[in-house]
Design a protein around this motif. Structure first.
Motif, PDB file in Angstrom:
ATOM      1  N   ILE A  85      66.012  39.884   4.483  1.00 34.67           N
ATOM      2  CA  ILE A  85      65.174  39.087   3.584  1.00 34.67           C
ATOM      3  C   ILE A  85      63.814  38.869   4.234  1.00 34.67           C
ATOM      4  O   ILE A  85      63.740  38.467   5.404  1.00 34.67           O
ATOM      5  N   LEU A  86      62.763  39.137   3.482  1.00 32.80           N
ATOM      6  CA  LEU A  86      61.397  38.916   3.941  1.00 32.80           C
ATOM      7  C   LEU A  86      60.758  37.801   3.109  1.00 32.80           C
ATOM      8  O   LEU A  86      60.702  37.900   1.878  1.00 32.80           O
ATOM      9  N   HIS A  87      60.308  36.759   3.782  1.00 33.20           N
ATOM     10  CA  HIS A  87      59.490  35.745   3.106  1.00 33.20           C
ATOM     11  C   HIS A  87      58.031  36.138   3.331  1.00 33.20           C
ATOM     12  O   HIS A  87      57.495  36.014   4.428  1.00 33.20           O
ATOM     13  N   GLY A  88      57.401  36.631   2.272  1.00 30.60           N
ATOM     14  CA  GLY A  88      56.022  37.087   2.396  1.00 30.60           C
ATOM     15  C   GLY A  88      54.999  35.996   2.214  1.00 30.60           C
ATOM     16  O   GLY A  88      53.827  36.179   2.565  1.00 30.60           O
ATOM     17  N   GLY A  89      55.418  34.851   1.656  1.00 28.09           N
ATOM     18  CA  GLY A  89      54.459  33.796   1.375  1.00 28.09           C
ATOM     19  C   GLY A  89      53.353  34.295   0.456  1.00 28.09           C
ATOM     20  O   GLY A  89      53.521  35.278  -0.283  1.00 28.09           O
ATOM     21  N   CYS A  90      52.217  33.656   0.510  1.00 28.37           N
ATOM     22  CA  CYS A  90      51.106  34.009  -0.375  1.00 28.37           C
ATOM     23  C   CYS A  90      50.423  35.319   0.018  1.00 28.37           C
ATOM     24  O   CYS A  90      49.560  35.821  -0.704  1.00 28.37           O
ATOM     25  N   PHE A  91      50.824  35.870   1.144  1.00 25.16           N
ATOM     26  CA  PHE A  91      50.345  37.178   1.571  1.00 25.16           C
ATOM     27  C   PHE A  91      50.837  38.273   0.629  1.00 25.16           C
ATOM     28  O   PHE A  91      50.195  39.318   0.463  1.00 25.16           O
ATOM     29  N   VAL A  92      51.993  38.041  -0.008  1.00 26.10           N
ATOM     30  CA  VAL A  92      52.610  39.019  -0.909  1.00 26.10           C
ATOM     31  C   VAL A  92      52.558  38.499  -2.327  1.00 26.10           C
ATOM     32  O   VAL A  92      52.891  37.342  -2.590  1.00 26.10           O
ATOM     33  N   LYS A  93      52.161  39.342  -3.258  1.00 24.46           N
ATOM     34  CA  LYS A  93      52.082  38.972  -4.662  1.00 24.46           C
ATOM     35  C   LYS A  93      53.356  39.400  -5.395  1.00 24.46           C
ATOM     36  O   LYS A  93      53.872  40.500  -5.179  1.00 24.46           O
ATOM     37  N   SER A  94      53.838  38.536  -6.248  1.00 23.81           N
ATOM     38  CA  SER A  94      54.989  38.855  -7.078  1.00 23.81           C
ATOM     39  C   SER A  94      54.648  39.997  -8.032  1.00 23.81           C
ATOM     40  O   SER A  94      53.494  40.159  -8.448  1.00 23.81           O
ATOM     41  N   VAL A  95      55.664  40.767  -8.422  1.00 25.06           N
ATOM     42  CA  VAL A  95      55.442  41.821  -9.410  1.00 25.06           C
ATOM     43  C   VAL A  95      55.053  41.220 -10.762  1.00 25.06           C
ATOM     44  O   VAL A  95      54.548  41.930 -11.638  1.00 25.06           O
ATOM     45  N   ALA A  96      55.272  39.905 -10.919  1.00 20.48           N
ATOM     46  CA  ALA A  96      54.871  39.226 -12.157  1.00 20.48           C
ATOM     47  C   ALA A  96      53.394  38.852 -12.161  1.00 20.48           C
ATOM     48  O   ALA A  96      52.864  38.455 -13.204  1.00 20.48           O
ATOM     49  N   ALA A  97      52.734  38.983 -11.008  1.00 21.73           N
ATOM     50  CA  ALA A  97      51.330  38.574 -10.909  1.00 21.73           C
ATOM     51  C   ALA A  97      50.405  39.639 -11.501  1.00 21.73           C
ATOM     52  O   ALA A  97      50.583  40.840 -11.261  1.00 21.73           O
ATOM     53  N   PHE A  98      49.410  39.175 -12.243  1.00 23.96           N
ATOM     54  CA  PHE A  98      48.424  40.088 -12.842  1.00 23.96           C
ATOM     55  C   PHE A  98      47.135  40.177 -12.030  1.00 23.96           C
ATOM     56  O   PHE A  98      46.297  41.034 -12.282  1.00 23.96           O
ATOM     57  N   GLY A  99      46.970  39.280 -11.067  1.00 24.05           N
ATOM     58  CA  GLY A  99      45.755  39.274 -10.260  1.00 24.05           C
ATOM     59  C   GLY A  99      46.042  38.704  -8.886  1.00 24.05           C
ATOM     60  O   GLY A  99      47.178  38.333  -8.568  1.00 24.05           O
ATOM     61  N   MET A 100      45.009  38.601  -8.073  1.00 25.10           N
ATOM     62  CA  MET A 100      45.174  38.183  -6.684  1.00 25.10           C
ATOM     63  C   MET A 100      45.249  36.674  -6.520  1.00 25.10           C
ATOM     64  O   MET A 100      45.534  36.183  -5.435  1.00 25.10           O
ATOM     65  N   GLY A 101      45.004  35.913  -7.584  1.00 19.53           N
ATOM     66  CA  GLY A 101      45.093  34.462  -7.461  1.00 19.53           C
ATOM     67  C   GLY A 101      43.964  33.892  -6.626  1.00 19.53           C
ATOM     68  O   GLY A 101      42.822  34.363  -6.674  1.00 19.53           O
ATOM     69  N   ASN A 102      44.281  32.896  -5.819  1.00 18.56           N
ATOM     70  CA  ASN A 102      43.290  32.211  -4.991  1.00 18.56           C
ATOM     71  C   ASN A 102      42.864  33.106  -3.825  1.00 18.56           C
ATOM     72  O   ASN A 102      43.655  33.366  -2.914  1.00 18.56           O
ATOM     73  N   VAL A 103      41.640  33.571  -3.848  1.00 18.76           N
ATOM     74  CA  VAL A 103      41.130  34.422  -2.760  1.00 18.76           C
ATOM     75  C   VAL A 103      39.954  33.756  -2.047  1.00 18.76           C
ATOM     76  O   VAL A 103      39.179  34.423  -1.360  1.00 18.76           O
ATOM     77  N   ALA A 104      39.849  32.443  -2.160  1.00 18.09           N
ATOM     78  CA  ALA A 104      38.716  31.724  -1.564  1.00 18.09           C
ATOM     79  C   ALA A 104      38.654  31.919  -0.052  1.00 18.09           C
ATOM     80  O   ALA A 104      37.566  31.949   0.524  1.00 18.09           O
ATOM     81  N   ASP A 105      39.813  32.042   0.593  1.00 20.79           N
ATOM     82  CA  ASP A 105      39.864  32.203   2.047  1.00 20.79           C
ATOM     83  C   ASP A 105      40.379  33.577   2.452  1.00 20.79           C
ATOM     84  O   ASP A 105      40.809  33.774   3.592  1.00 20.79           O
ATOM     85  N   ALA A 106      40.346  34.525   1.522  1.00 21.22           N
ATOM     86  CA  ALA A 106      40.946  35.839   1.761  1.00 21.22           C
ATOM     87  C   ALA A 106      39.999  36.786   2.482  1.00 21.22           C
ATOM     88  O   ALA A 106      38.777  36.673   2.391  1.00 21.22           O
ATOM     89  N   ASN A 107      40.609  37.736   3.178  1.00 20.12           N
ATOM     90  CA  ASN A 107      39.898  38.882   3.722  1.00 20.12           C
ATOM     91  C   ASN A 107      40.357  40.094   2.909  1.00 20.12           C
ATOM     92  O   ASN A 107      41.346  40.745   3.248  1.00 20.12           O
ATOM     93  N   LEU A 108      39.656  40.357   1.816  1.00 18.07           N
ATOM     94  CA  LEU A 108      40.082  41.408   0.886  1.00 18.07           C
ATOM     95  C   LEU A 108      39.943  42.798   1.498  1.00 18.07           C
ATOM     96  O   LEU A 108      40.630  43.730   1.087  1.00 18.07           O
ATOM     97  N   THR A 109      39.070  42.925   2.482  1.00 22.35           N
ATOM     98  CA  THR A 109      38.883  44.226   3.128  1.00 22.35           C
ATOM     99  C   THR A 109      40.070  44.572   4.010  1.00 22.35           C
ATOM    100  O   THR A 109      40.557  45.707   4.019  1.00 22.35           O
ATOM    101  N   GLU A 110      40.570  43.591   4.744  1.00 25.55           N
ATOM    102  CA  GLU A 110      41.633  43.835   5.719  1.00 25.55           C
ATOM    103  C   GLU A 110      43.034  43.692   5.130  1.00 25.55           C
ATOM    104  O   GLU A 110      44.004  44.216   5.698  1.00 25.55           O
ATOM    105  N   TRP A 111      43.148  43.010   4.009  1.00 25.47           N
ATOM    106  CA  TRP A 111      44.464  42.696   3.442  1.00 25.47           C
ATOM    107  C   TRP A 111      45.321  43.946   3.252  1.00 25.47           C
ATOM    108  O   TRP A 111      46.519  43.965   3.562  1.00 25.47           O
ATOM    109  N   THR A 112      44.730  45.020   2.751  1.00 24.68           N
ATOM    110  CA  THR A 112      45.489  46.252   2.515  1.00 24.68           C
ATOM    111  C   THR A 112      46.100  46.781   3.808  1.00 24.68           C
ATOM    112  O   THR A 112      47.287  47.163   3.843  1.00 24.68           O
TER     113      THR A 112
END
Length: 250
Positions: free
Chosen positions: A178-205
């Motif tokens: 079992i992996l708890h991904g927390g907010c680092f992982v998006k549910s398959v039900a998610a249509f977007g990235m949600g709160n990215v105010a503190d995100a590093n979108l370049t490195e996330w991938t």
């Protein structure tokens, strides 16, 4: 005249309804197997009650929690409900709580945990950032990659690199797959990235790819929000990140 009165009443009712605060559902606990359960509490995001997932790990030497309830410094009722549920249903003490990053849906209930005499642990970076957000500091004892065993259950805390935040970590239960991904992982039900105010979108991938390399055998992946499933959540996160990057180039 009657039509105008009816219209005025409808507008008044609509105004009253919009003025009412959004009600949050109560705690939901869902077993994944006979040892690991998901605790789901609700916060208000964009004027809507939104679910937040953490883990309850029931070992022979007590309970380990992953993330507090989604709370604020002024209202810690979600975490209070969580601790009451554990006491009433598992009848074992909570040994400690691991928090996976500094946002309120992960650390909001630290003060309630402390009130109950429960130790909250994190990386040093999460501890510093939690204090900046106005929360008590968790104990900054976790390195970037560490495994420990509680009640014969191994638990691995792993920092994959920046993504949703600069401090996000995942929690891996190798014996349960079992992996708890927390907010680092998006549910398959998610249509977007949600709160990215503190995100590093370049490195996330790149960080997600590290998680896939490390934990690609996971049978269950629990994201920070919405429904959980298998490793398709990791691939879905990569797809959402690719869409986000393409949209930014337009």
């Amino acid at each position: 005249m009657r039509l105008l009165s009816t219209l005025a009443y409808a507008l008044l009712f609509l105004s009253f309804a919009q003025a009412q605060p959004t009600q949050k559902p109560k705690l939901v606990v869902t077993p994944l197997n006979d040892r690991v359960l998901v605790h789901t509490t609700y916060g208000i995001y964009q004027n809507t009650a939104f679910p937040s997932n953490g883990l309850i790990i029931n070992t022979s030497d007590g309970v380990v929690l992953v993330d507090t309830g989604w709370d604020t410094p002024e209202d810690t009722d979600n975490t209070r409900q969580l601790l009451r549920w554990v006491a009433d249903n598992l009848h074992r003490p909570v040994r400690f709580c691991i928090v996976t990053h500094f946002h309120d849906d992960r650390v909001g209930g630290i003060s309630e945990m402390r009130k109950a005499g429960i130790r909250v642990i994190s990386t040093p970076l999460t501890a510093r950032m939690s204090v900046k957000e106005g929360y008590p500091s968790p104990d900054p004892v976790l390195p970037a990659d560490t495994t420990f065993t509680i009640g014969q259950v191994p638990i691995r805390c792993y920092f994959p690199g920046e993504g949703h935040t600069s401090d996000n970590m995942v929690v891996w239960l190798p014996s349960e797959q079992i992996l708890h991904g927390g907010c680092f992982v998006k549910s398959v039900a998610a249509f977007g990235m949600g709160n990215v105010a503190d995100a590093n979108l370049t490195e996330w991938t790149n960080s997600v790819r590290r998680v896939i390399n490390q934990f690609g055998t996971a049978k269950i992946v629990v994201p920070g929000h919405e429904e959980w499933g298998d490793t398709r959540a990791l691939e879905h996160t990569l797809q959402l990140l690719a869409k986000q990057a393409a949209a930014q180039k337009r």
